[in-house]
Design an enzyme around this catalytic site. Structure first.
Site, PDB file in Angstrom:
ATOM      1  N   HIS A  17      77.373 -75.871  12.958  1.00  0.00           N
ATOM      2  CA  HIS A  17      77.014 -76.927  11.998  1.00  0.00           C
ATOM      3  C   HIS A  17      77.258 -78.300  12.624  1.00  0.00           C
ATOM      4  CE1 HIS A  17      78.096 -73.814   8.707  1.00  0.00           C
ATOM      5  NE2 HIS A  17      76.811 -74.021   8.592  1.00  0.00           N
ATOM      6  N   LYS A  41      75.212 -66.760  -1.994  1.00  0.00           N
ATOM      7  CA  LYS A  41      76.203 -66.535  -0.936  1.00  0.00           C
ATOM      8  C   LYS A  41      77.590 -66.473  -1.544  1.00  0.00           C
ATOM      9  CE  LYS A  41      73.648 -68.674   2.846  1.00  0.00           C
ATOM     10  NZ  LYS A  41      73.612 -69.749   3.835  1.00  0.00           N
ATOM     11  N   ARG A  98      68.576 -70.677  13.544  1.00  0.00           N
ATOM     12  CA  ARG A  98      69.131 -69.815  14.590  1.00  0.00           C
ATOM     13  C   ARG A  98      68.163 -68.726  14.997  1.00  0.00           C
ATOM     14  NH1 ARG A  98      74.165 -69.087  10.722  1.00  0.00           N
ATOM     15  NH2 ARG A  98      72.344 -69.324   9.392  1.00  0.00           N
ATOM     16  N   SER A 135      78.972 -68.897   9.377  1.00  0.00           N
ATOM     17  CA  SER A 135      80.232 -69.012   8.627  1.00  0.00           C
ATOM     18  C   SER A 135      80.749 -67.634   8.244  1.00  0.00           C
ATOM     19  CB  SER A 135      80.014 -69.834   7.354  1.00  0.00           C
ATOM     20  OG  SER A 135      79.600 -71.126   7.670  1.00  0.00           O
TER      21      SER A 135
HETATM   22  P1  ADP Z   1      75.472 -70.212   7.016  1.00  0.00           P
HETATM   23  O1  ADP Z   1      74.076 -69.687   7.194  1.00  0.00           O
HETATM   24  O2  ADP Z   1      76.319 -70.142   8.253  1.00  0.00           O
HETATM   25  O3  ADP Z   1      76.161 -69.747   5.753  1.00  0.00           O
HETATM   26  P2  ADP Z   1      74.948 -72.760   5.776  1.00  0.00           P
HETATM   27  O4  ADP Z   1      74.344 -72.271   4.521  1.00  0.00           O
HETATM   28  O5  ADP Z   1      76.142 -73.599   5.650  1.00  0.00           O
HETATM   29  O6  ADP Z   1      75.284 -71.708   6.873  1.00  0.00           O
HETATM   30  O7  ADP Z   1      73.841 -73.484   6.630  1.00  0.00           O
HETATM   31  C1  ADP Z   1      73.531 -74.822   6.599  1.00  0.00           C
HETATM   32  C2  ADP Z   1      72.481 -75.066   7.627  1.00  0.00           C
HETATM   33  O8  ADP Z   1      73.053 -74.955   8.914  1.00  0.00           O
HETATM   34  C3  ADP Z   1      71.318 -74.082   7.597  1.00  0.00           C
HETATM   35  O9  ADP Z   1      70.153 -74.787   7.926  1.00  0.00           O
HETATM   36  C4  ADP Z   1      71.670 -73.096   8.676  1.00  0.00           C
HETATM   37  O10 ADP Z   1      70.530 -72.465   9.192  1.00  0.00           O
HETATM   38  C5  ADP Z   1      72.310 -74.026   9.675  1.00  0.00           C
HETATM   39  N1  ADP Z   1      73.221 -73.374  10.577  1.00  0.00           N
HETATM   40  C6  ADP Z   1      74.259 -72.587  10.263  1.00  0.00           C
HETATM   41  N2  ADP Z   1      74.888 -72.162  11.372  1.00  0.00           N
HETATM   42  C7  ADP Z   1      74.218 -72.711  12.419  1.00  0.00           C
HETATM   43  C8  ADP Z   1      74.354 -72.641  13.832  1.00  0.00           C
HETATM   44  N3  ADP Z   1      75.296 -71.893  14.394  1.00  0.00           N
HETATM   45  N4  ADP Z   1      73.489 -73.345  14.608  1.00  0.00           N
HETATM   46  C9  ADP Z   1      72.517 -74.076  14.019  1.00  0.00           C
HETATM   47  N5  ADP Z   1      72.319 -74.176  12.706  1.00  0.00           N
HETATM   48  C10 ADP Z   1      73.156 -73.505  11.909  1.00  0.00           C
END
Ligand code: ADP
Length: 174
Positions: A17, A41, A98, A135
């Protein structure tokens, strides 16, 4: 002044992130990073704690943006993201991708946010070093006692250790 919005559950914030936030911060005059609650989630940390961890974990990125005449702000949003975007006058949403699965998941939200608020979504490809990082993975590994120190900021590592330590103490007591 162009405003970008970078939404996520950030439950908890990872170095993946952080990477996306740092790169997105360079694209707008102001980037607002928004912690939201995704009903699909599982909630690991509460919204207030997620936001506090996120803001603290990005303090260096905020300072760097400021040094370059830009702004990084943090907020939480409980309702429709489209309403938030309209309220702040966002030029675009920014999301990290990703994998193809991320794209399949995100494309319908992108179309809906365009329909509801006329806001476009920009996708940033995950940096290779973080393309497998989520996460949920970090949380599960940490829960089982694995070392995730390379994948999360120090404040998140401390929060995870505290959380899992407390869980283990509860289990031992029960
Ligand atoms: P997660 O999918 O890890 O629960 P979030 O809902 O917090 O994550 O995701 C917020 C944004 O960050 C989304 O667009 C998700 O695709 C992106 N994201 C999450 N992890 C990564 C990563 N390792 N690299 C790039 N983008 C990421």
């Amino acid at each position: 002044m162009t405003i970008g919005v970078c939404p996520g559950s950030f439950d908890p914030v990872t170095n993946g992130h952080r990477d996306v936030i740092a790169r997105a911060a360079g694209l707008f005059d102001t980037l607002i990073v928004v912690a939201v609650t995704n009903p699909n989630k599982p909630g690991r940390f509460g919204l207030t704690e997620r936001l506090a961890l996120l803001e603290e974990a990005c303090a260096d990125i905020t300072a760097d943006a400021q040094a370059h005449g830009r702004h990084l702000e943090f907020a939480s949003a409980g309702g429709l993201l489209a309403d938030f975007c309209r309220d702040v006058g966002a030029a675009a949403l920014v999301k990290g991708l990703r994998s193809g699965a991320d794209f399949e998941y995100e494309r319908s939200f992108a179309a809906m946010n365009s329909h509801l608020a006329g806001v476009d979504t920009l996708f940033l490809a995950a940096s290779p070093a973080y393309s497998y990082l989520s996460s949920s993975l970090v949380f599960e590994v940490s829960k089982l006692g694995g070392d995730v120190s390379e994948f999360v900021p120090p404040n998140v590592l401390a929060a995870l250790r505290e959380r899992h330590g407390a869980d283990r103490r509860r289990e031992d007591a029960g």
